[in-house]
Design an enzyme around this catalytic site. Structure first.
Site, PDB file in Angstrom:
ATOM      1  N   CYS A  50     -12.421  97.605  -3.344  1.00 33.49           N
ATOM      2  CA  CYS A  50     -13.638  96.901  -3.782  1.00 33.49           C
ATOM      3  C   CYS A  50     -13.944  95.594  -3.059  1.00 33.49           C
ATOM      4  O   CYS A  50     -14.975  95.459  -2.409  1.00 33.49           O
ATOM      5  CB  CYS A  50     -13.559  96.619  -5.283  1.00 33.49           C
ATOM      6  SG  CYS A  50     -13.248  98.092  -6.269  1.00 33.49           S
ATOM      7  N   HIS A 104     -17.190  91.229  -5.733  1.00 32.96           N
ATOM      8  CA  HIS A 104     -16.015  91.460  -6.581  1.00 32.96           C
ATOM      9  C   HIS A 104     -15.708  90.130  -7.264  1.00 32.96           C
ATOM     10  O   HIS A 104     -15.630  89.098  -6.603  1.00 32.96           O
ATOM     11  CB  HIS A 104     -14.822  91.920  -5.733  1.00 32.96           C
ATOM     12  CG  HIS A 104     -13.686  92.417  -6.559  1.00 32.96           C
ATOM     13  ND1 HIS A 104     -13.621  93.716  -7.030  1.00 32.96           N
ATOM     14  CD2 HIS A 104     -12.592  91.789  -7.035  1.00 32.96           C
ATOM     15  CE1 HIS A 104     -12.524  93.858  -7.749  1.00 32.96           C
ATOM     16  NE2 HIS A 104     -11.886  92.707  -7.765  1.00 32.96           N
TER      17      HIS A 104
END
Length: 522
Positions: A50, A104
């Site tokens: 991510c 993120h």
């Protein structure tokens, strides 16, 4: 006036969508978007995890330039003060808004999702996000667990809702404000599902009877797969339901019936995501902005569903690096859209029958790092310059290239990945390629092989995808000075897509691959 931008990014979504040819999935709303969009069927993330992927495509720089391979550094401090795509739109007069998981969260975006650099107002996070990993999955014994497979009764959930439902509601609220505001906006909406846990409203299971769910076509670890390439899926092993299976480390395998349950729940989570996407796009119609808003739909990376005996992301295979990517540009991917036209009527996956083909589709290989220059060009802004070889001190530049020139495909026709060519070498050199990479702590699977921290990285797998091949070399890497030594190759992989589309037969050791290694080093 320029167009607004609605940028939808999904967590861990591989292209299991009707518009990508998946026959099982029910994704009518995303398919409807595709029917008005340019769809890229060979789009790849730069690292299949991510934070590194998101920082890469939001800055338009590769992981070797952001120096983020894990979750634990903020690029502006650790690498260079790079402008981001939303920041560039903001500096060009747009109101920039973030809903859900776009950056993120945590240190990799300065605990603020890079606010105030990237966003005009503080980013929105759903209040129920904090319950994602709580014990909210009811087991057969009636008790609550933190499971991987987690269909739920939404009314029993904390707050009586789920994070993606809250994100859709907030995005719709913002669209209604922007309708009256009349200022150009860049609205990024980040959806969590199908990221694990596979927690979604239980009614979506009805769409996928277990007897219709197959195993992956290649659910075994390939014989010639180098051990360094394998990811041991530690994150799913830590879920209560997987832990109870007592599967051996690192290769498993998971029992067949449980593999089918994971695949069933992944599909169910995709249909839940499709509903959220459908409600959001329908709201764009409702506020009368479908005629002047570019819509981008993509994901941060894919997710293995048992292929090669692997689960989760954390690898260089297509199943982990390939993502959906589509662009709706009114008047370009469609004929001009009149104001107030209904482009995206909501479609109910429980009753909608019939698919819709993409408006235009290309097999050209493209990368997410190209999103930044592509979106700026589509919006009519000046495209950031290409980065020089060393760009740590360059604030605004991109290591991607705009892919707008691939949009000019005649209507409804699927463009082949490459044109005829006489001179093979010249052809090869002009052929688009996608680069991905993945770090490892050791040559064999360890407890931290999936997500090694920077200081523990010893090997970097550099991977190159062309229309015909996937080529990967695993080389020595020094985390202290961020250097890879291509003279010290620990292992290699080479797959021929035509005969081996699932990437099971590694021919690296039985083939000469000089062209690939030259291209990778360029």
């Amino acid at each position: 006036d320029g167009m607004n931008v609605l940028f939808i990014v999904v967590d861990d979504l591989r292209p299991v969508l009707g518009c990508y040819g998946d026959k099982l999935v029910k994704s009518p709303n995303i398919d409807q978007l595709a029917s008005q969009s340019m769809v890229f069927s060979n789009a790849y993330a730069q690292q299949a995890v991510c934070a590194p992927s998101r920082v890469s495509f939001l800055t338009g720089r590769r992981p070797d330039t952001t120096r983020l391979y894990d979750f634990y550094s903020y690029w502006r401090v650790h690498a260079g003060n790079y402008s981001t795509m939303p920041q560039y739109f903001k500096e060009n007069g747009y109101i920039t808004l973030s809903v859900g998981k776009v950056f993120h969260p945590g240190i990799s975006s300065n605990y603020s999702d890079d606010y105030p650099y990237s966003w005009s107002i503080p980013p929105f996070h759903p209040s129920t996000e904090k319950h994602e990993n709580d014990k909210t999955c009811r087991g057969k014994d009636g008790k609550l667990y933190a499971n991987l497979v987690c269909p739920v009764d939404v009314t029993e959930m904390p707050g009586g809702t789920l994070p993606d439902i809250q994100s859709t509601e907030e995005a719709i609220r913002l669209l209604n404000i922007m309708k009256t505001n009349r200022q150009k906006f860049f609205l990024a909406v980040g959806y969590h599902k199908p990221h694990i846990p596979l927690r979604y409203p239980q009614e979506f299971l009805k769409l996928y009877p277990l007897e219709n769910i197959t195993l992956a076509p290649d659910p075994w670890v390939p014989k010639k797969l180098p051990s360094v390439a394998y990811n041991p899926w530690m994150d799913i092993r830590q879920r209560d339901d997987v832990e109870a299976l007592n599967v051996s480390f690192p290769y498993g395998p998971l029992p067949d019936d449980f593999q089918r349950q994971i695949r069933q729940s992944y599909y169910a989570a995709v249909s839940y995501l499709d509903v959220q996407t459908g409600l959001l796009l329908n709201a764009l119609d409702n506020v009368g902005l479908s005629n002047n808003t570019i819509v981008v739909f993509t994901a941060d990376h894919g997710w293995s569903l048992g292929e090669h005996g692997e689960w989760a992301k954390y690898s260089n295979f297509d199943v982990a690096t390939r993502v959906p990517l589509m662009f709706y540009v009114p008047g370009m991917t469609t004929s001009p859209v009149s104001q107030g036209a209904r482009v995206f009527p909501y479609l109910d996956p429980f009753s909608h029958i019939g698919g819709s083909a993409p408006q235009g589709q290309t097999k050209k290989v493209v990368e997410l790092v190209s999103l930044f220059p592509t979106l700026t060009e589509l919006a009519g802004l000046q495209v950031p310059p290409a980065c020089p070889e060393m760009s740590f001190d360059v604030v605004l530049c991109t290591e991607g290239t705009s892919i707008v020139h691939y949009f000019n495909v005649s209507e409804g026709k699927v463009e082949e990945g490459k044109e005829g060519c006489d001179d093979t070498d010249k052809c090869f050199n002009e052929e688009p390629v996608a680069f991905s990479q993945y770090p490892r702590p050791a040559d064999t699977p360890q407890w931290n092989s999936d997500k090694p921290r920077l200081k523990d990285i010893r090997i970097m797998g550099y991977s190159m995808r062309t229309i015909d091949y996937r080529y990967t070399v695993w080389v020595q890497f020094d985390p202290n000075n961020f250097t890879a030594n291509f003279e010290d190759v620990h292992a290699g992989e080479l797959y021929v897509m035509e005969t081996d589309p699932n990437q099971d037969d590694n021919i690296y050791n039985s083939t000469s691959h000089g062209w690939f290694s030259r291209k990778l080093l360029d």
